[in-house]
Enzyme design. Structure first.
Site, mmCIF file in Angstrom:
data_model
loop_
_atom_site.group_PDB
_atom_site.id
_atom_site.type_symbol
_atom_site.label_atom_id
_atom_site.label_comp_id
_atom_site.label_asym_id
_atom_site.label_seq_id
_atom_site.Cartn_x
_atom_site.Cartn_y
_atom_site.Cartn_z
ATOM 1 N N LYS A 98 33.032 -38.080 21.891
ATOM 2 C CA LYS A 98 34.294 -38.730 21.513
ATOM 3 C C LYS A 98 34.819 -38.057 20.259
ATOM 4 C CE LYS A 98 36.333 -43.104 20.180
ATOM 5 N NZ LYS A 98 36.188 -44.565 20.152
ATOM 6 N N LYS B 78 36.151 -37.855 25.666
ATOM 7 C CA LYS B 78 37.368 -38.555 25.275
ATOM 8 C C LYS B 78 37.997 -37.883 24.078
ATOM 9 C CE LYS B 78 38.687 -42.904 23.324
ATOM 10 N NZ LYS B 78 38.247 -44.022 22.590
HETATM 11 C C1 PBG Z 1 37.070 -47.781 19.750
HETATM 12 C C2 PBG Z 1 37.913 -47.168 20.817
HETATM 13 C C3 PBG Z 1 39.098 -46.447 20.630
HETATM 14 C C4 PBG Z 1 39.550 -46.123 21.913
HETATM 15 C C5 PBG Z 1 38.646 -46.634 22.823
HETATM 16 N N1 PBG Z 1 37.625 -47.262 22.118
HETATM 17 C C6 PBG Z 1 39.864 -46.164 19.411
HETATM 18 C C7 PBG Z 1 39.319 -45.381 18.316
HETATM 19 O O1 PBG Z 1 38.262 -44.748 18.387
HETATM 20 O O2 PBG Z 1 39.985 -45.406 17.272
HETATM 21 C C8 PBG Z 1 40.800 -45.361 22.191
HETATM 22 C C9 PBG Z 1 41.319 -45.455 23.581
HETATM 23 C C10 PBG Z 1 42.714 -44.987 23.773
HETATM 24 O O3 PBG Z 1 43.347 -44.371 22.892
HETATM 25 O O4 PBG Z 1 43.232 -45.221 24.869
HETATM 26 N N2 PBG Z 1 36.777 -49.124 20.029
#
Ligand code: PBG
Length: 325
Positions: free
Chosen positions: A197, A251
Protein backbone atom coordinates in the site's frame (compact mmCIF):
# COMPACT_ATOMS: atom_id res chain seq x y z
CA UNK A 1 4.86 -6.47 -53.14
CA UNK A 2 5.41 -8.96 -50.32
CA UNK A 3 3.64 -9.13 -47.00
CA UNK A 4 4.68 -10.79 -43.75
CA UNK A 5 3.35 -14.34 -43.45
CA UNK A 6 1.51 -13.64 -40.29
CA UNK A 7 -1.20 -11.07 -40.71
CA UNK A 8 -2.06 -9.80 -37.25
CA UNK A 9 -5.30 -8.23 -38.40
CA UNK A 10 -6.92 -11.58 -39.33
CA UNK A 11 -7.88 -12.31 -35.75
CA UNK A 12 -9.14 -8.80 -35.08
CA UNK A 13 -11.78 -8.85 -37.79
CA UNK A 14 -15.00 -9.51 -35.87
CA UNK A 15 -16.20 -9.16 -32.28
CA UNK A 16 -16.56 -12.95 -32.02
CA UNK A 17 -12.97 -13.53 -33.18
CA UNK A 18 -11.67 -10.92 -30.77
CA UNK A 19 -13.65 -12.49 -27.98
CA UNK A 20 -12.29 -15.93 -28.80
CA UNK A 21 -8.65 -14.89 -28.75
CA UNK A 22 -8.78 -12.44 -25.84
CA UNK A 23 -5.87 -13.09 -23.49
CA UNK A 24 -7.62 -11.83 -20.39
CA UNK A 25 -11.24 -11.40 -19.41
CA UNK A 26 -12.79 -9.10 -16.90
CA UNK A 27 -15.84 -10.62 -15.26
CA UNK A 28 -18.27 -9.99 -12.45
CA UNK A 29 -16.45 -12.69 -10.46
CA UNK A 30 -13.39 -10.42 -10.25
CA UNK A 31 -15.16 -7.63 -8.40
CA UNK A 32 -15.34 -6.47 -4.81
CA UNK A 33 -17.49 -3.43 -4.00
CA UNK A 34 -16.25 -1.02 -1.31
CA UNK A 35 -19.16 0.26 0.80
CA UNK A 36 -19.35 2.99 3.46
CA UNK A 37 -21.72 2.80 6.40
CA UNK A 38 -22.17 5.76 8.71
CA UNK A 39 -23.49 5.96 12.21
CA UNK A 40 -26.15 8.50 13.21
CA UNK A 41 -27.71 9.23 9.83
CA UNK A 42 -31.25 8.50 8.68
CA UNK A 43 -30.76 8.96 4.92
CA UNK A 44 -27.85 7.88 2.66
CA UNK A 45 -25.45 10.80 2.20
CA UNK A 46 -23.84 11.55 -1.17
CA UNK A 47 -20.06 12.09 -1.19
CA UNK A 48 -19.23 15.19 -3.25
CA UNK A 49 -15.82 13.99 -4.43
CA UNK A 50 -17.00 10.43 -5.13
CA UNK A 51 -19.97 10.86 -7.47
CA UNK A 52 -22.42 7.95 -7.40
CA UNK A 53 -21.07 6.59 -4.09
CA UNK A 54 -22.86 7.22 -0.78
CA UNK A 55 -22.40 6.83 2.93
CA UNK A 56 -25.03 4.24 3.72
CA UNK A 57 -27.37 3.99 6.65
CA UNK A 58 -27.49 0.52 8.16
CA UNK A 59 -30.77 -0.03 6.35
CA UNK A 60 -29.62 1.17 2.92
CA UNK A 61 -26.44 -0.89 3.29
CA UNK A 62 -28.47 -4.07 3.73
CA UNK A 63 -30.45 -3.29 0.61
CA UNK A 64 -27.36 -2.40 -1.44
CA UNK A 65 -25.59 -5.63 -0.49
CA UNK A 66 -28.67 -7.70 -1.39
CA UNK A 67 -28.74 -6.00 -4.81
CA UNK A 68 -25.03 -6.60 -5.37
CA UNK A 69 -25.55 -10.28 -4.55
CA UNK A 70 -28.36 -10.39 -7.11
CA UNK A 71 -25.94 -8.93 -9.68
CA UNK A 72 -23.51 -11.75 -8.93
CA UNK A 73 -20.81 -9.71 -7.21
CA UNK A 74 -18.81 -12.12 -5.03
CA UNK A 75 -17.38 -9.69 -2.47
CA UNK A 76 -18.01 -6.50 -0.53
CA UNK A 77 -15.64 -4.62 1.75
CA UNK A 78 -17.11 -2.44 4.47
CA UNK A 79 -15.76 0.81 5.90
CA UNK A 80 -17.30 2.25 9.06
CA UNK A 81 -17.83 5.96 9.64
CA UNK A 82 -18.37 6.44 13.38
CA UNK A 83 -20.44 9.20 14.96
CA UNK A 84 -17.70 9.89 17.47
CA UNK A 85 -13.91 9.74 17.17
CA UNK A 86 -11.30 9.68 19.93
CA UNK A 87 -7.51 9.51 20.29
CA UNK A 88 -7.48 5.70 20.55
CA UNK A 89 -10.09 4.99 17.90
CA UNK A 90 -12.13 2.93 20.33
CA UNK A 91 -15.13 2.82 18.00
CA UNK A 92 -13.15 0.39 15.86
CA UNK A 93 -13.38 -2.51 18.28
CA UNK A 94 -16.54 -1.67 20.23
CA UNK A 95 -19.11 -4.43 19.95
CA UNK A 96 -21.73 -1.78 19.22
CA UNK A 97 -19.39 0.18 16.92
CA UNK A 98 -20.80 0.95 13.48
CA UNK A 99 -18.65 -1.64 11.68
CA UNK A 100 -19.69 -4.45 13.99
CA UNK A 101 -23.38 -3.49 13.78
CA UNK A 102 -23.18 -3.33 9.99
CA UNK A 103 -21.37 -6.68 9.76
CA UNK A 104 -24.14 -8.32 11.76
CA UNK A 105 -26.78 -6.69 9.54
CA UNK A 106 -25.12 -7.81 6.34
CA UNK A 107 -24.51 -11.33 7.58
CA UNK A 108 -28.14 -11.53 8.64
CA UNK A 109 -29.24 -10.28 5.20
CA UNK A 110 -27.09 -12.37 2.86
CA UNK A 111 -25.13 -14.88 4.96
CA UNK A 112 -22.33 -16.45 2.94
CA UNK A 113 -23.84 -15.52 -0.46
CA UNK A 114 -21.20 -12.83 -0.68
CA UNK A 115 -17.73 -12.69 0.87
CA UNK A 116 -18.09 -10.15 3.66
CA UNK A 117 -14.83 -8.26 4.15
CA UNK A 118 -14.05 -5.68 6.81
CA UNK A 119 -11.40 -3.00 6.33
CA UNK A 120 -9.31 -3.18 9.48
CA UNK A 121 -7.78 0.15 10.44
CA UNK A 122 -8.07 2.92 13.01
CA UNK A 123 -7.97 6.09 10.91
CA UNK A 124 -11.74 6.31 10.48
CA UNK A 125 -12.08 6.16 14.27
CA UNK A 126 -9.24 8.37 15.54
CA UNK A 127 -9.67 12.11 16.03
CA UNK A 128 -6.14 12.74 14.67
CA UNK A 129 -6.79 10.70 11.51
CA UNK A 130 -3.73 8.45 11.75
CA UNK A 131 -3.94 4.70 11.24
CA UNK A 132 -2.68 3.99 14.75
CA UNK A 133 -1.98 5.06 18.30
CA UNK A 134 0.19 8.16 18.61
CA UNK A 135 3.18 8.62 20.88
CA UNK A 136 3.64 12.00 22.57
CA UNK A 137 5.96 13.10 19.75
CA UNK A 138 3.15 12.57 17.23
CA UNK A 139 4.60 9.46 15.55
CA UNK A 140 2.58 6.26 15.27
CA UNK A 141 3.51 3.61 17.84
CA UNK A 142 3.79 0.41 15.79
CA UNK A 143 3.45 -2.22 18.50
CA UNK A 144 0.73 -0.50 20.52
CA UNK A 145 -1.21 -0.14 17.27
CA UNK A 146 -0.77 -3.77 16.30
CA UNK A 147 -2.20 -4.86 19.66
CA UNK A 148 -5.28 -2.75 18.90
CA UNK A 149 -5.60 -4.22 15.42
CA UNK A 150 -5.69 -7.69 16.95
CA UNK A 151 -8.59 -6.58 19.13
CA UNK A 152 -10.41 -5.05 16.14
CA UNK A 153 -9.96 -8.25 14.13
CA UNK A 154 -11.61 -10.34 16.83
CA UNK A 155 -14.51 -7.90 17.14
CA UNK A 156 -15.02 -7.95 13.36
CA UNK A 157 -14.83 -11.75 13.19
CA UNK A 158 -17.29 -12.11 16.04
CA UNK A 159 -19.69 -9.78 14.20
CA UNK A 160 -19.56 -11.88 11.03
CA UNK A 161 -16.62 -10.82 8.85
CA UNK A 162 -15.42 -13.67 6.62
CA UNK A 163 -12.28 -11.73 5.71
CA UNK A 164 -10.47 -9.00 7.63
CA UNK A 165 -8.35 -6.61 5.61
CA UNK A 166 -5.69 -4.78 7.64
CA UNK A 167 -4.85 -1.54 5.80
CA UNK A 168 -2.65 0.27 8.32
CA UNK A 169 0.81 -0.88 7.10
CA UNK A 170 2.12 -1.58 10.60
CA UNK A 171 4.93 -4.13 10.87
CA UNK A 172 3.82 -7.46 12.26
CA UNK A 173 0.12 -6.71 11.92
CA UNK A 174 -0.71 -9.89 10.01
CA UNK A 175 0.86 -12.30 12.50
CA UNK A 176 -0.70 -10.49 15.48
CA UNK A 177 -4.12 -10.61 13.83
CA UNK A 178 -3.73 -14.28 12.82
CA UNK A 179 -2.82 -15.32 16.38
CA UNK A 180 -5.63 -13.29 17.93
CA UNK A 181 -8.20 -14.73 15.51
CA UNK A 182 -7.00 -18.29 16.12
CA UNK A 183 -6.96 -17.85 19.89
CA UNK A 184 -10.53 -16.59 19.77
CA UNK A 185 -11.68 -19.59 17.70
CA UNK A 186 -11.88 -17.77 14.35
CA UNK A 187 -9.50 -20.05 12.41
CA UNK A 188 -11.72 -19.80 9.33
CA UNK A 189 -11.60 -16.04 9.05
CA UNK A 190 -9.18 -15.12 6.26
CA UNK A 191 -6.76 -12.21 6.06
CA UNK A 192 -6.52 -10.00 2.98
CA UNK A 193 -3.41 -7.96 3.70
CA UNK A 194 -3.05 -4.51 2.19
CA UNK A 195 0.55 -5.58 1.69
CA UNK A 196 1.83 -3.16 -0.94
CA UNK A 197 0.00 0.00 0.00
CA UNK A 198 1.59 3.18 -1.22
CA UNK A 199 1.53 6.66 0.34
CA UNK A 200 -0.55 7.91 -2.58
CA UNK A 201 -2.17 11.24 -3.39
CA UNK A 202 -5.12 9.29 -4.81
CA UNK A 203 -6.91 8.66 -1.50
CA UNK A 204 -8.42 12.15 -1.17
CA UNK A 205 -12.06 11.36 -1.98
CA UNK A 206 -11.95 8.33 0.35
CA UNK A 207 -10.90 10.58 3.21
CA UNK A 208 -13.95 12.74 2.48
CA UNK A 209 -16.08 9.60 2.50
CA UNK A 210 -14.90 8.61 5.98
CA UNK A 211 -14.43 12.13 7.35
CA UNK A 212 -10.68 11.80 7.92
CA UNK A 213 -8.35 14.77 8.12
CA UNK A 214 -4.81 13.93 9.19
CA UNK A 215 -3.89 16.26 12.06
CA UNK A 216 -1.19 18.96 11.77
CA UNK A 217 -1.09 18.71 7.98
CA UNK A 218 0.48 15.27 8.44
CA UNK A 219 0.71 12.39 6.01
CA UNK A 220 1.21 8.62 6.05
CA UNK A 221 4.68 8.51 4.53
CA UNK A 222 6.09 7.15 7.80
CA UNK A 223 4.16 3.90 7.40
CA UNK A 224 2.85 3.58 3.83
CA UNK A 225 5.24 2.76 0.99
CA UNK A 226 7.23 5.19 -1.12
CA UNK A 227 5.77 5.27 -4.67
CA UNK A 228 9.31 5.10 -6.09
CA UNK A 229 9.86 1.57 -4.80
CA UNK A 230 8.98 -1.90 -6.07
CA UNK A 231 11.53 -4.22 -4.36
CA UNK A 232 10.05 -3.01 -1.11
CA UNK A 233 6.69 -4.43 -2.22
CA UNK A 234 8.24 -7.86 -2.68
CA UNK A 235 9.62 -7.65 0.85
CA UNK A 236 6.30 -6.48 2.30
CA UNK A 237 4.41 -9.30 0.61
CA UNK A 238 6.99 -11.92 1.60
CA UNK A 239 6.60 -10.87 5.22
CA UNK A 240 2.80 -10.81 5.07
CA UNK A 241 2.62 -14.24 3.46
CA UNK A 242 5.06 -15.63 6.04
CA UNK A 243 2.91 -14.09 8.78
CA UNK A 244 -0.18 -15.84 7.46
CA UNK A 245 -1.83 -13.56 4.89
CA UNK A 246 -4.25 -15.56 2.73
CA UNK A 247 -4.43 -12.90 0.04
CA UNK A 248 -2.41 -9.77 -0.63
CA UNK A 249 -3.29 -6.42 -2.12
CA UNK A 250 -1.67 -3.72 -4.22
CA UNK A 251 -3.04 -0.23 -3.78
CA UNK A 252 -3.61 1.99 -5.79
CA UNK A 253 -3.94 -0.05 -8.98
CA UNK A 254 -3.43 1.71 -12.30
CA UNK A 255 -0.22 3.55 -11.43
CA UNK A 256 1.18 0.32 -9.95
CA UNK A 257 0.54 -2.25 -12.70
CA UNK A 258 4.22 -3.19 -12.61
CA UNK A 259 3.84 -4.08 -8.93
CA UNK A 260 0.75 -6.18 -9.62
CA UNK A 261 2.55 -8.06 -12.39
CA UNK A 262 5.66 -8.63 -10.29
CA UNK A 263 3.72 -9.92 -7.29
CA UNK A 264 1.57 -12.18 -9.45
CA UNK A 265 4.71 -13.72 -10.90
CA UNK A 266 6.52 -14.06 -7.57
CA UNK A 267 3.87 -15.39 -5.15
CA UNK A 268 1.16 -18.02 -5.26
CA UNK A 269 -1.51 -16.35 -3.10
CA UNK A 270 -4.40 -14.47 -4.73
CA UNK A 271 -3.37 -10.91 -5.60
CA UNK A 272 -5.97 -8.19 -5.19
CA UNK A 273 -5.74 -4.67 -6.60
CA UNK A 274 -7.62 -1.67 -5.22
CA UNK A 275 -8.69 0.87 -7.82
CA UNK A 276 -8.90 3.67 -5.26
CA UNK A 277 -11.16 6.66 -4.83
CA UNK A 278 -8.95 9.11 -6.75
CA UNK A 279 -8.72 6.77 -9.73
CA UNK A 280 -12.50 6.48 -9.81
CA UNK A 281 -13.07 10.20 -9.27
CA UNK A 282 -10.75 11.22 -12.12
CA UNK A 283 -12.64 9.05 -14.60
CA UNK A 284 -16.00 10.28 -13.35
CA UNK A 285 -14.96 13.94 -13.42
CA UNK A 286 -13.50 13.79 -16.92
CA UNK A 287 -16.60 11.92 -18.07
CA UNK A 288 -18.91 14.54 -16.57
CA UNK A 289 -16.96 17.24 -18.42
CA UNK A 290 -17.51 15.41 -21.69
CA UNK A 291 -13.75 14.90 -22.08
CA UNK A 292 -13.83 11.11 -22.20
CA UNK A 293 -16.35 8.27 -22.37
CA UNK A 294 -16.23 7.38 -18.68
CA UNK A 295 -17.76 3.94 -19.03
CA UNK A 296 -15.33 2.90 -21.78
CA UNK A 297 -12.36 4.26 -19.83
CA UNK A 298 -13.47 2.48 -16.66
CA UNK A 299 -13.61 -0.83 -18.53
CA UNK A 300 -10.22 -0.16 -20.11
CA UNK A 301 -8.64 0.60 -16.74
CA UNK A 302 -10.19 -2.42 -15.06
CA UNK A 303 -9.18 -4.59 -18.01
CA UNK A 304 -5.60 -3.37 -17.68
CA UNK A 305 -5.57 -4.20 -13.97
CA UNK A 306 -6.80 -7.67 -14.84
CA UNK A 307 -4.25 -8.08 -17.65
CA UNK A 308 -1.45 -7.10 -15.27
CA UNK A 309 -2.40 -10.09 -13.14
CA UNK A 310 -4.92 -9.07 -10.49
CA UNK A 311 -7.12 -11.95 -9.35
CA UNK A 312 -9.46 -9.68 -7.40
CA UNK A 313 -10.32 -6.03 -8.09
CA UNK A 314 -11.77 -3.69 -5.48
CA UNK A 315 -13.53 -0.90 -7.35
CA UNK A 316 -16.20 1.75 -6.88
CA UNK A 317 -17.30 0.83 -10.42
CA UNK A 318 -18.30 -2.67 -9.25
CA UNK A 319 -22.02 -2.15 -9.47
CA UNK A 320 -21.97 -0.26 -12.78
CA UNK A 321 -19.65 -2.80 -14.36
CA UNK A 322 -21.69 -5.76 -13.11
CA UNK A 323 -24.74 -4.15 -14.67
CA UNK A 324 -23.07 -3.77 -18.08
CA UNK A 325 -20.90 -6.91 -18.36
C1 PBG B 1 -7.20 3.24 5.51
C2 PBG B 1 -7.63 3.15 4.08
C3 PBG B 1 -7.51 4.16 3.12
C4 PBG B 1 -8.09 3.63 1.96
C5 PBG B 1 -8.52 2.35 2.23
N1 PBG B 1 -8.21 2.07 3.56
C6 PBG B 1 -7.04 5.54 3.23
C7 PBG B 1 -5.68 5.87 3.61
O1 PBG B 1 -4.77 5.04 3.69
O2 PBG B 1 -5.48 7.06 3.88
C8 PBG B 1 -8.19 4.38 0.67
C9 PBG B 1 -9.17 3.83 -0.31
C10 PBG B 1 -9.52 4.74 -1.43
O3 PBG B 1 -8.90 5.80 -1.66
O4 PBG B 1 -10.46 4.39 -2.16
N2 PBG B 1 -8.23 2.83 6.38
Amino acid sequence: MSYPARRMRRLRRTPALRRLVAESRLGVDDLVAPLFVREDITEPQPIATLPGVVQHTRESLRKEVAELVALGIPGVILFGVPGHKDAQGSGAWADDGIMQMALRDVRDEVGDDVVIMADLCLDEYTDHGHCGILRSDGTVDNDATVARYAQVAVAQARAGAAVVAPSGMMDGQVSAIRSALDDAGHQDVAILAYAAKYASALYGPFRDAVGVTIGDGGDRKGYQQDPRNIRESLAEVALDVAEGADMVMVKPALAYLDVIAELRASFDVPVAAYQVSGEYAMVKAAGAQGMIDAEAVALEHLGAIKRAGADIILTYFAREVAETL
